[in-house]
Design an enzyme around this catalytic site. Structure first.
Site, PDB file in Angstrom:
ATOM      1  N   TYR A   1      -7.872  59.485 -19.150  1.00  0.00           N
ATOM      2  CA  TYR A   1      -8.211  59.201 -20.543  1.00  0.00           C
ATOM      3  C   TYR A   1      -8.983  60.396 -21.080  1.00  0.00           C
ATOM      4  O   TYR A   1     -10.204  60.461 -21.005  1.00  0.00           O
ATOM      5  CB  TYR A   1      -9.039  57.927 -20.671  1.00  0.00           C
ATOM      6  CG  TYR A   1      -9.294  57.519 -22.109  1.00  0.00           C
ATOM      7  CD1 TYR A   1      -8.284  56.956 -22.876  1.00  0.00           C
ATOM      8  CD2 TYR A   1     -10.530  57.720 -22.693  1.00  0.00           C
ATOM      9  CE1 TYR A   1      -8.508  56.602 -24.197  1.00  0.00           C
ATOM     10  CE2 TYR A   1     -10.763  57.365 -24.006  1.00  0.00           C
ATOM     11  CZ  TYR A   1      -9.747  56.810 -24.757  1.00  0.00           C
ATOM     12  OH  TYR A   1      -9.968  56.464 -26.066  1.00  0.00           O
TER      13      TYR A   1
ATOM     14  N   THR B   1       3.579  57.386 -10.832  1.00  0.00           N
ATOM     15  CA  THR B   1       4.156  57.086 -12.142  1.00  0.00           C
ATOM     16  C   THR B   1       5.407  56.235 -11.999  1.00  0.00           C
ATOM     17  O   THR B   1       5.566  55.203 -12.668  1.00  0.00           O
ATOM     18  CB  THR B   1       4.494  58.391 -12.882  1.00  0.00           C
ATOM     19  OG1 THR B   1       3.314  59.190 -13.004  1.00  0.00           O
ATOM     20  CG2 THR B   1       5.052  58.094 -14.264  1.00  0.00           C
TER      21      THR B   1
ATOM     22  N   TYR C   1      -2.223  65.679  -8.238  1.00  0.00           N
ATOM     23  CA  TYR C   1      -1.112  65.330  -9.125  1.00  0.00           C
ATOM     24  C   TYR C   1      -1.353  66.003 -10.469  1.00  0.00           C
ATOM     25  O   TYR C   1      -2.130  65.527 -11.289  1.00  0.00           O
ATOM     26  CB  TYR C   1      -1.047  63.811  -9.264  1.00  0.00           C
ATOM     27  CG  TYR C   1       0.170  63.248  -9.980  1.00  0.00           C
ATOM     28  CD1 TYR C   1       1.216  64.056 -10.410  1.00  0.00           C
ATOM     29  CD2 TYR C   1       0.268  61.878 -10.202  1.00  0.00           C
ATOM     30  CE1 TYR C   1       2.316  63.524 -11.054  1.00  0.00           C
ATOM     31  CE2 TYR C   1       1.370  61.335 -10.846  1.00  0.00           C
ATOM     32  CZ  TYR C   1       2.383  62.159 -11.280  1.00  0.00           C
ATOM     33  OH  TYR C   1       3.468  61.620 -11.925  1.00  0.00           O
TER      34      TYR C   1
ATOM     35  N   LYS D   1       1.299  68.399  -6.351  1.00  0.00           N
ATOM     36  CA  LYS D   1       2.549  67.997  -6.979  1.00  0.00           C
ATOM     37  C   LYS D   1       2.493  68.512  -8.403  1.00  0.00           C
ATOM     38  O   LYS D   1       1.692  68.040  -9.219  1.00  0.00           O
ATOM     39  CB  LYS D   1       2.744  66.482  -6.984  1.00  0.00           C
ATOM     40  CG  LYS D   1       4.039  66.071  -7.702  1.00  0.00           C
ATOM     41  CD  LYS D   1       4.127  64.593  -8.005  1.00  0.00           C
ATOM     42  CE  LYS D   1       5.394  64.304  -8.808  1.00  0.00           C
ATOM     43  NZ  LYS D   1       5.479  62.890  -9.257  1.00  0.00           N
TER      44      LYS D   1
END
Length: 302
Positions: free
Chosen positions: A115, A52, A141, A169
């Site tokens: 999505y 990110t 993630y 994470k």
């Protein structure tokens, strides 16, 4: 696929930005190398690129691979490199993961398709397909705010049973679930904190690492904090150190995160260039707030 490999991921793992040229048209390789050297010199324990903070969603397919390779080459084996892998199609995620492995990354950080929420069976199949295509380990993630995929601590522990998915994470912001993973499921998956303002909680609760974009702004302070809290167990001193780190973490969570990171890097004298549209730079009022926080921490450029 060759024999499965392991990675020694621990400590302060910096989620790094992607440095761009002044007009944001290309990757700034000279700046990227300078950032790599600075972080290694500060004593951080690893990096995550193309996540990110690395603005992976604005990178072209060619740039995505270029950036992974550039970070691996710039770090040059001095600390582990984890390559973020985010794609909507399984084939694209596999291709990125295989590129990361061939480029020399130590692990990947795998984002579920972002999505819409993934049904459980579909998510398991996706992760299994990607992990089985490479020999390096994967970090799951968990960022439900971006992907819509919300999992319980028990479900995340089940993901840890997939061969090759060794780490998590956790960017859910759910301290209760993170605590459960660290206490109840540590034998199934190794959980890292990934929510800035929960860093103290995560490390104090036994997280073996914190994947922390903010640490790239003040890496020396972040490593010192890790040593105090995780290595020495000195809660009193760590609370004092956390004061400034929390203020900066709290600020970043109040603005666009990438804009905050790049704005802060400008102010500490280690620019990573502009953000790419549609991400806008910090508003003047936010930049003023950030300047005050960095000044209080003694981190402003001289």
């Amino acid at each position: 696929m060759s024999t499965r490999r392991t990675a020694d991921l621990r400590g302060i793992i910096v989620a790094v930005p992607t440095p761009f040229t002044p007009d944001a048209s290309a990757v700034d390789h000279e700046s990227l190398t300078a950032h790599a050297d600075r972080l290694v010199a500060a004593g951080v324990h690893g990096i995550v690129c193309t996540g990110t903070t690395g603005e992976f969603t604005t990178l072209s397919p060619t740039e995505y691979r270029e950036v992974i390779t550039a970070w691996v080459e710039a770090i040059h084996g001095r600390i582990p490199v984890v390559a973020g892998v985010g794609a909507l199609a399984t084939a694209d995620a596999v291709s990125l993961a295989q590129h990361a492995e061939s480029a020399g990354a130590d692990a990947i950080m795998l984002l579920p398709p972002f999505y819409g929420a993934q049904p459980w069976e579909q998510l398991v199949a996706f992760i299994t397909d990607v992990c089985s295509s490479i020999a390096i380990p994967a970090v799951y993630y968990n960022v439900p705010g971006a992907t819509g995929t919300r999992l319980s601590a028990e479900q995340i522990a089940q993901l840890g049973d997939i061969e090759g998915l060794d780490y998590l994470k956790d960017t859910s912001g759910d301290a209760v679930a993170l605590g459960e993973l660290l206490v109840k499921h540590a034998d199934r998956i190794t959980a890292f904190n990934g929510w800035d303002t929960l860093t103290f909680f995560g490390i104090a609760s036994g997280a073996k690492a914190s994947v922390w974009g903010m640490a790239g702004i003040v890496p020396e302070l972040s490593v010192e904090f890790w040593n105090t809290l995780a290595e020495k167990g000195d809660l009193v001193t760590a609370r004092e150190q956390w004061t400034h780190l929390w203020a900066l973490s709290d600020f970043l969570e109040s603005v666009d995160y990438v804009a905050g990171i790049k704005g802060a890097l400008d102010l500490v004298g280690h620019s990573a260039g502009p953000t790419r549209l549609p991400i806008q730079p910090l508003l003047p009022a936010d930049r003023e707030r950030l300047t005050a926080i960095l000044a209080a921490a003694g981190a402003l450029a001289g």
